[in-house]
Enzyme design. Structure first.
Site, PDB file in Angstrom:
ATOM      1  N   LYS A  44     -43.074  -2.683  24.612  1.00 51.89           N
ATOM      2  CA  LYS A  44     -42.276  -2.422  23.414  1.00 51.89           C
ATOM      3  C   LYS A  44     -40.849  -2.928  23.527  1.00 51.89           C
ATOM      4  O   LYS A  44     -40.188  -3.161  22.524  1.00 51.89           O
ATOM      5  CB  LYS A  44     -42.273  -0.919  23.099  1.00 51.89           C
ATOM      6  CG  LYS A  44     -43.601  -0.459  22.560  1.00 51.89           C
ATOM      7  CD  LYS A  44     -43.502   0.908  21.933  1.00 51.89           C
ATOM      8  CE  LYS A  44     -44.827   1.239  21.262  1.00 51.89           C
ATOM      9  NZ  LYS A  44     -44.870   2.562  20.708  1.00 51.89           N
TER      10      LYS A  44
ATOM     11  N   LYS B 295     -53.718  -4.330  20.829  1.00 53.69           N
ATOM     12  CA  LYS B 295     -54.057  -3.062  20.186  1.00 53.69           C
ATOM     13  C   LYS B 295     -53.619  -3.053  18.721  1.00 53.69           C
ATOM     14  O   LYS B 295     -52.541  -3.578  18.407  1.00 53.69           O
ATOM     15  CB  LYS B 295     -53.334  -1.939  20.947  1.00 53.69           C
ATOM     16  CG  LYS B 295     -53.748  -0.552  20.537  1.00 53.69           C
ATOM     17  CD  LYS B 295     -52.876   0.512  21.192  1.00 53.69           C
ATOM     18  CE  LYS B 295     -51.569   0.699  20.455  1.00 53.69           C
ATOM     19  NZ  LYS B 295     -50.940   2.008  20.590  1.00 53.69           N
TER      20      LYS B 295
ATOM     21  N   LYS C 126     -49.473   0.844  14.487  1.00 52.44           N
ATOM     22  CA  LYS C 126     -48.958   1.150  13.151  1.00 52.44           C
ATOM     23  C   LYS C 126     -47.570   0.592  12.881  1.00 52.44           C
ATOM     24  O   LYS C 126     -47.196   0.429  11.730  1.00 52.44           O
ATOM     25  CB  LYS C 126     -49.007   2.651  12.887  1.00 52.44           C
ATOM     26  CG  LYS C 126     -48.119   3.496  13.752  1.00 52.44           C
ATOM     27  CD  LYS C 126     -48.217   4.928  13.281  1.00 52.44           C
ATOM     28  CE  LYS C 126     -48.433   5.905  14.410  1.00 52.44           C
ATOM     29  NZ  LYS C 126     -47.502   5.779  15.525  1.00 52.44           N
TER      30      LYS C 126
HETATM   31  N1  AQP Z   1     -55.423   0.985  18.137  1.00 48.37           N
HETATM   32  C1  AQP Z   1     -55.652   2.198  18.618  1.00 48.37           C
HETATM   33  N2  AQP Z   1     -56.861   2.491  19.146  1.00 48.37           N
HETATM   34  C2  AQP Z   1     -57.116   3.731  19.636  1.00 48.37           C
HETATM   35  N3  AQP Z   1     -56.204   4.743  19.640  1.00 48.37           N
HETATM   36  C3  AQP Z   1     -54.997   4.496  19.123  1.00 48.37           C
HETATM   37  N4  AQP Z   1     -53.891   5.259  18.973  1.00 48.37           N
HETATM   38  C4  AQP Z   1     -52.925   4.529  18.365  1.00 48.37           C
HETATM   39  N5  AQP Z   1     -53.369   3.283  18.120  1.00 48.37           N
HETATM   40  C5  AQP Z   1     -54.651   3.225  18.580  1.00 48.37           C
HETATM   41  C6  AQP Z   1     -53.797   6.647  19.418  1.00 48.37           C
HETATM   42  O1  AQP Z   1     -53.202   7.400  18.376  1.00 48.37           O
HETATM   43  C7  AQP Z   1     -52.388   8.422  18.930  1.00 48.37           C
HETATM   44  C8  AQP Z   1     -51.029   8.407  18.291  1.00 48.37           C
HETATM   45  O2  AQP Z   1     -50.246   7.430  18.809  1.00 48.37           O
HETATM   46  P1  AQP Z   1     -48.670   7.399  18.563  1.00 48.37           P
HETATM   47  O3  AQP Z   1     -48.396   7.398  17.148  1.00 48.37           O
HETATM   48  O4  AQP Z   1     -47.974   8.457  19.297  1.00 48.37           O
HETATM   49  O5  AQP Z   1     -48.213   6.070  19.255  1.00 48.37           O
HETATM   50  P2  AQP Z   1     -48.899   4.814  19.756  1.00 48.37           P
HETATM   51  O6  AQP Z   1     -50.033   5.060  20.689  1.00 48.37           O
HETATM   52  O7  AQP Z   1     -47.815   3.999  20.341  1.00 48.37           O
HETATM   53  O8  AQP Z   1     -49.485   4.233  18.412  1.00 48.37           O
HETATM   54  P3  AQP Z   1     -49.076   2.940  17.679  1.00 48.37           P
HETATM   55  O9  AQP Z   1     -49.970   2.819  16.502  1.00 48.37           O
HETATM   56  O10 AQP Z   1     -49.092   1.783  18.616  1.00 48.37           O
HETATM   57  O11 AQP Z   1     -47.637   3.247  17.149  1.00 48.37           O
HETATM   58  P4  AQP Z   1     -46.310   2.508  17.443  1.00 48.37           P
HETATM   59  O12 AQP Z   1     -46.564   1.088  17.044  1.00 48.37           O
HETATM   60  O13 AQP Z   1     -45.285   3.159  16.608  1.00 48.37           O
HETATM   61  O14 AQP Z   1     -46.049   2.655  18.894  1.00 48.37           O
HETATM   62  C9  AQP Z   1     -52.363   8.219  20.434  1.00 48.37           C
HETATM   63  O15 AQP Z   1     -53.277   9.103  21.040  1.00 48.37           O
HETATM   64  C10 AQP Z   1     -52.823   6.792  20.589  1.00 48.37           C
HETATM   65  O16 AQP Z   1     -53.465   6.595  21.816  1.00 48.37           O
END
Ligand code: AQP
Length: 320
Positions: A110, A191, A194
């Site tokens: 990140k 991955k 969001k």
């Molecule tokens: N692509 C994915 N596949 C499986 N699990 C996922 N999670 C997120 N994306 C996927 C799971 O959702 C939960 C919430 O995650 P988060 O919002 O705390 O942050 P993250 O994992 O960093 O999710 P993002 O979508 O990648 O958000 P950003 O871009 O803001 O960092 C977690 O349990 C995660 O594993």
């Protein structure tokens, strides 16, 4: 039933990855000792528009309800409403080593593409450890990308316990066998995220279903069907997670991408449609959602304040 905690950041709109990797499992394991949190403080690790952040926090809480989390059963709340999270995070920062934080792969990923890298982005796993440990959590249902952060939480909990005496329950990550890492449809080696700008590769939970269907049809796969290729694997694992059929039997059913994409589209649309319908109903009454969160924060704080008091006493902070 295990004591459960998990959270999701309002850093963008929830995706199909959030649903298959986390939210669905949260619903499956919810119980009176389950705590689910919109982790708004985590969203601050990258700059946010204040008005959008407030809106997305309420929206994500509404999504929690729309996917089937029941506030009469589990506790749903917003992280910043329970100040104990930020306070315990400092004790965790002082227990964690700089070196172990430096090894977190999510920080490396990140921070790479950013001009401004906040100190909070670096210390974020310490806040996540505090989130989990405040609730004497035994199980943390998360997607595969969070495995390293839960391992880190275990390490700091054990270190704190051995330095200052028994204080925290040492939790473990629970990762679903299918759907734990939903990949981007345009770049299936990354991955689905969001907060990405990769519009074509990301399916949002609340996205128009026609657009969802177009995105799956345009997913990058290659020409000849090969279930071992990243694009095919991703579609098969989405289909498997949505239908509960094992990947192996799905993989041998297809010889071309067309039918695979078409079945995946139907399965994903069938999954999202009732959630979107429920979301529309719930979002008509934001005051009711806010009240649920208020009540959840009160319940969460009762547990969190007890754990924080124990940690404060054990580490040697003077009572007021
Ligand atoms: N692509 C994915 N596949 C499986 N699990 C996922 N999670 C997120 N994306 C996927 C799971 O959702 C939960 C919430 O995650 P988060 O919002 O705390 O942050 P993250 O994992 O960093 O999710 P993002 O979508 O990648 O958000 P950003 O871009 O803001 O960092 C977690 O349990 C995660 O594993």
């Amino acid at each position: 039933m295990a004591r459960v905690f998990s959270g999701m950041a309002p850093s963008g709109d929830a995706t199909l990855g959030s649903l298959l990797g986390a939210l669905r499992h949260w619903v499956a394991v919810q119980n009176v000792d389950a705590y689910y949190c919109v982790v708004d403080l985590h969203a601050l690790t990258v700059p946010q528009d204040p008005v959008e952040l407030r809106g997305r926090t309420l929206e994500l809480a509404t999504v929690f309800l729309a996917v089937g989390l029941d506030p009469e059963v589990s506790t749903l709340f917003v992280q910043s409403h329970v100040h104990e999270h930020a306070e315990l995070a400092w004790l965790m920062e002082c227990t964690a080593a700089f070196g172990e934080l430096s090894r977190m792969t999510q920080f490396k990923d990140k921070s790479e593409s950013r001009d401004f890298v906040s100190a909070g982005l670096f210390t974020y796993p310490a806040l996540m450890a505090a989130d989990i440990l405040l609730y004497d959590t035994e199980e943390v249902p998360v997607g595969d990308d969070q495995r390293q952060h839960v391992e880190f939480t275990r390490d700091v909990a054990e270190r704190f316990n051995s330095r200052y005496g028994p204080t925290f329950t040492v939790p473990k990550a629970v990762i679903a066998p299918v759907g734990a890492r939903v990949m981007d449809l345009q770049d299936p080696t990354r991955k689905m995220s969001k907060s990405d700008d990769a519009v074509g590769g990301t399916i949002l939970l609340l996205e128009d279903l026609g657009s969802v269907s177009k995105k799956i049809k345009r997913a990058v796969t290659g020409t000849d069907y090969d279930p071992a290729l990243p694009g095919a694997k991703n579609l098969l694992s989405m289909l498997s997670a949505a239908t509960n059929e094992p990947i192996e039997s799905l993989a041998s059913r297809y010889t071309q991408y067309g039918p695979l994409k078409s079945d995946t589209t139907d399965a994903v649309v069938a999954l999202l449609e009732p959630i979107q319908q429920r979301y529309r109903e719930l979002s008509a009454d934001p005051a009711a959602v806010a009240k649920t969160l208020q009540h959840g924060a009160e319940k969460a704080q009762t547990v969190a304040s007890t754990t924080l008091r124990r940690a404060r006493a054990n580490i040697g902070l003077l009572d007021r």
